[in-house]
Design a protein around this motif. Structure first.
Motif, PDB file in Angstrom:
ATOM      1  N   VAL A  76       0.842  -1.197   0.000  1.00 37.31           N
ATOM      2  CA  VAL A  76       0.000   0.000   0.000  1.00 37.31           C
ATOM      3  C   VAL A  76       0.873   1.240   0.000  1.00 37.31           C
ATOM      4  N   THR A  77       0.400   2.259  -0.719  1.00 32.38           N
ATOM      5  CA  THR A  77       0.968   3.598  -0.617  1.00 32.38           C
ATOM      6  C   THR A  77      -0.160   4.534  -0.212  1.00 32.38           C
ATOM      7  N   CYS A  78       0.190   5.610   0.474  1.00 35.04           N
ATOM      8  CA  CYS A  78      -0.821   6.569   0.903  1.00 35.04           C
ATOM      9  C   CYS A  78      -0.145   7.876   1.307  1.00 35.04           C
ATOM     10  N   SER A  79      -0.962   8.822   1.690  1.00 42.22           N
ATOM     11  CA  SER A  79      -0.485  10.096   2.232  1.00 42.22           C
ATOM     12  C   SER A  79      -1.161  10.332   3.577  1.00 42.22           C
ATOM     13  N   PHE A  80      -0.433  10.957   4.475  1.00 42.54           N
ATOM     14  CA  PHE A  80      -0.966  11.316   5.786  1.00 42.54           C
ATOM     15  C   PHE A  80      -0.838  12.820   5.966  1.00 42.54           C
ATOM     16  N   ASN A  81      -1.802  13.419   6.646  1.00 37.08           N
ATOM     17  CA  ASN A  81      -1.564  14.750   7.173  1.00 37.08           C
ATOM     18  C   ASN A  81      -2.193  14.836   8.547  1.00 37.08           C
ATOM     19  N   VAL A  82      -1.465  15.475   9.420  1.00 33.58           N
ATOM     20  CA  VAL A  82      -1.901  15.647  10.807  1.00 33.58           C
ATOM     21  C   VAL A  82      -1.878  17.135  11.095  1.00 33.58           C
ATOM     22  N   ARG A  83      -2.952  17.599  11.713  1.00 33.13           N
ATOM     23  CA  ARG A  83      -3.039  19.010  12.115  1.00 33.13           C
ATOM     24  C   ARG A  83      -3.149  19.057  13.624  1.00 33.13           C
ATOM     25  N   VAL A  84      -2.228  19.757  14.236  1.00 31.98           N
ATOM     26  CA  VAL A  84      -2.223  19.974  15.683  1.00 31.98           C
ATOM     27  C   VAL A  84      -2.552  21.441  15.889  1.00 31.98           C
ATOM     28  N   LYS A  85      -3.607  21.696  16.660  1.00 31.21           N
ATOM     29  CA  LYS A  85      -4.101  23.071  16.764  1.00 31.21           C
ATOM     30  C   LYS A  85      -4.630  23.334  18.171  1.00 31.21           C
ATOM     31  N   GLU A  86      -4.275  24.497  18.689  1.00 27.42           N
ATOM     32  CA  GLU A  86      -4.815  24.904  19.976  1.00 27.42           C
ATOM     33  C   GLU A  86      -6.238  25.415  19.760  1.00 27.42           C
ATOM     34  N   VAL A  87      -7.209  24.817  20.476  1.00 28.75           N
ATOM     35  CA  VAL A  87      -8.603  25.228  20.296  1.00 28.75           C
ATOM     36  C   VAL A  87      -9.071  26.163  21.394  1.00 28.75           C
ATOM     37  N   ASP A  88      -8.438  26.118  22.517  1.00 25.67           N
ATOM     38  CA  ASP A  88      -8.623  27.130  23.559  1.00 25.67           C
ATOM     39  C   ASP A  88      -7.394  27.044  24.450  1.00 25.67           C
ATOM     40  N   ASN A  89      -7.379  27.771  25.523  1.00 23.22           N
ATOM     41  CA  ASN A  89      -6.168  27.833  26.348  1.00 23.22           C
ATOM     42  C   ASN A  89      -5.786  26.513  26.995  1.00 23.22           C
ATOM     43  N   LYS A  90      -6.694  25.567  27.055  1.00 20.25           N
ATOM     44  CA  LYS A  90      -6.382  24.338  27.766  1.00 20.25           C
ATOM     45  C   LYS A  90      -6.499  23.079  26.914  1.00 20.25           C
ATOM     46  N   LYS A  91      -6.888  23.202  25.655  1.00 20.54           N
ATOM     47  CA  LYS A  91      -7.077  22.011  24.839  1.00 20.54           C
ATOM     48  C   LYS A  91      -6.361  22.126  23.502  1.00 20.54           C
ATOM     49  N   ILE A  92      -5.858  20.966  23.076  1.00 21.08           N
ATOM     50  CA  ILE A  92      -5.200  20.839  21.776  1.00 21.08           C
ATOM     51  C   ILE A  92      -6.007  19.840  20.960  1.00 21.08           C
ATOM     52  N   SER A  93      -6.302  20.221  19.730  1.00 22.81           N
ATOM     53  CA  SER A  93      -7.039  19.359  18.806  1.00 22.81           C
ATOM     54  C   SER A  93      -6.047  18.679  17.862  1.00 22.81           C
ATOM     55  N   ILE A  94      -6.265  17.386  17.634  1.00 25.53           N
ATOM     56  CA  ILE A  94      -5.444  16.629  16.687  1.00 25.53           C
ATOM     57  C   ILE A  94      -6.377  16.040  15.640  1.00 25.53           C
ATOM     58  N   ASN A  95      -6.149  16.412  14.371  1.00 32.92           N
ATOM     59  CA  ASN A  95      -6.922  15.854  13.265  1.00 32.92           C
ATOM     60  C   ASN A  95      -5.984  15.049  12.375  1.00 32.92           C
ATOM     61  N   VAL A  96      -6.405  13.846  12.049  1.00 30.53           N
ATOM     62  CA  VAL A  96      -5.605  12.957  11.210  1.00 30.53           C
ATOM     63  C   VAL A  96      -6.379  12.658   9.939  1.00 30.53           C
ATOM     64  N   ASN A  97      -5.716  12.834   8.793  1.00 26.26           N
ATOM     65  CA  ASN A  97      -6.324  12.490   7.514  1.00 26.26           C
ATOM     66  C   ASN A  97      -5.396  11.541   6.776  1.00 26.26           C
ATOM     67  N   VAL A  98      -5.983  10.474   6.260  1.00 27.99           N
ATOM     68  CA  VAL A  98      -5.251   9.520   5.442  1.00 27.99           C
ATOM     69  C   VAL A  98      -5.910   9.561   4.069  1.00 27.99           C
ATOM     70  N   SER A  99      -5.103   9.737   3.024  1.00 28.69           N
ATOM     71  CA  SER A  99      -5.682   9.856   1.686  1.00 28.69           C
ATOM     72  C   SER A  99      -4.843   9.120   0.654  1.00 28.69           C
ATOM     73  N   ASN A 100      -5.383   9.053  -0.549  1.00 27.53           N
ATOM     74  CA  ASN A 100      -4.690   8.418  -1.688  1.00 27.53           C
ATOM     75  C   ASN A 100      -4.213   7.009  -1.353  1.00 27.53           C
ATOM     76  N   ILE A 101      -5.077   6.233  -0.707  1.00 27.63           N
ATOM     77  CA  ILE A 101      -4.697   4.873  -0.312  1.00 27.63           C
ATOM     78  C   ILE A 101      -4.869   3.946  -1.512  1.00 27.63           C
ATOM     79  N   LYS A 102      -3.749   3.484  -2.033  1.00 25.79           N
ATOM     80  CA  LYS A 102      -3.733   2.589  -3.187  1.00 25.79           C
ATOM     81  C   LYS A 102      -2.938   1.343  -2.841  1.00 25.79           C
ATOM     82  N   GLY A 103      -3.394   0.209  -3.333  1.00 29.78           N
ATOM     83  CA  GLY A 103      -2.693  -1.028  -3.015  1.00 29.78           C
ATOM     84  C   GLY A 103      -2.669  -2.024  -4.144  1.00 29.78           C
ATOM     85  N   GLN A 104      -1.750  -2.958  -3.995  1.00 34.18           N
ATOM     86  CA  GLN A 104      -1.644  -4.082  -4.912  1.00 34.18           C
ATOM     87  C   GLN A 104      -1.548  -5.345  -4.076  1.00 34.18           C
ATOM     88  N   PRO A 105      -2.348  -6.353  -4.412  1.00 38.67           N
ATOM     89  CA  PRO A 105      -2.269  -7.596  -3.638  1.00 38.67           C
ATOM     90  C   PRO A 105      -1.011  -8.382  -3.962  1.00 38.67           C
TER      91      PRO A 105
END
Length: 143
Positions: A76-105
């Motif tokens: 499999v090949t793919c791409s990842f992107n992760v976004r780390v973002k402060e959403v208020d003074n006490k919390k951090i948001s983490i968003n994970v995206n996986v895309s372009n997932i292609k494979g060969q058996p």
């Protein structure tokens, strides 16, 4: 996902996770909280296949290829992107995206010349899916 860990702690954990899993980072922008890995090859141990009933053979795999007769694994090949973002003074948001997932058996077949089973890479590239395990493993670092 949100955490009460500090931005710097989350940032370092994500970078360490990528490093420990041999995921090369193509973009690293701490000011915007973006970490990107593009068109990477996934270790075969993290790829599973479905049987004809949709059950996966490796529950710890990050990606799953659809059923293919005589398939014993895949690449499999793919791409990842992760976004780390402060959403208020006490919390951090983490968003994970996986895309372009292609494979060969990987196909098992009997070589009639040598009478030995051989494994070959299938000729057809197909869309694959995340099992959610990559995302879960990454998020577990934040707990």
């Amino acid at each position: 996902m949100e955490t009460t860990n500090s931005f710097d702690n989350v940032w370092e954990n994500v970078i360490d996770f990528f490093a420990l899993n041999n995921i090369p980072i193509s973009t690293l922008e701490k000011n915007s909280g973006i970490i990107v890995a593009t068109e990477i090859a996934i270790d075969e141990s993290l790829v599973t296949i479905e049987d004809q009933f949709g059950k996966i053979s490796n529950p710890n795999a990050w990606f799953v290829l659809p059923y293919s007769k005589n398939a014993v694994g895949g690449r499999v090949t793919c791409s990842f992107n992760v976004r780390v973002k402060e959403v208020d003074n006490k919390k951090i948001s983490i968003n994970v995206n996986v895309s372009n997932i292609k494979g060969q058996p990987l196909i098992s077949w009997l070589n009639t010349m040598t009478l030995k089973k051989e494994i070959v890479l299938g000729a057809i590239t197909t869309d694959c899916a995340s099992t959610g395990k990559f995302e879960q493993d990454l998020m577990n670092l934040m707990k």
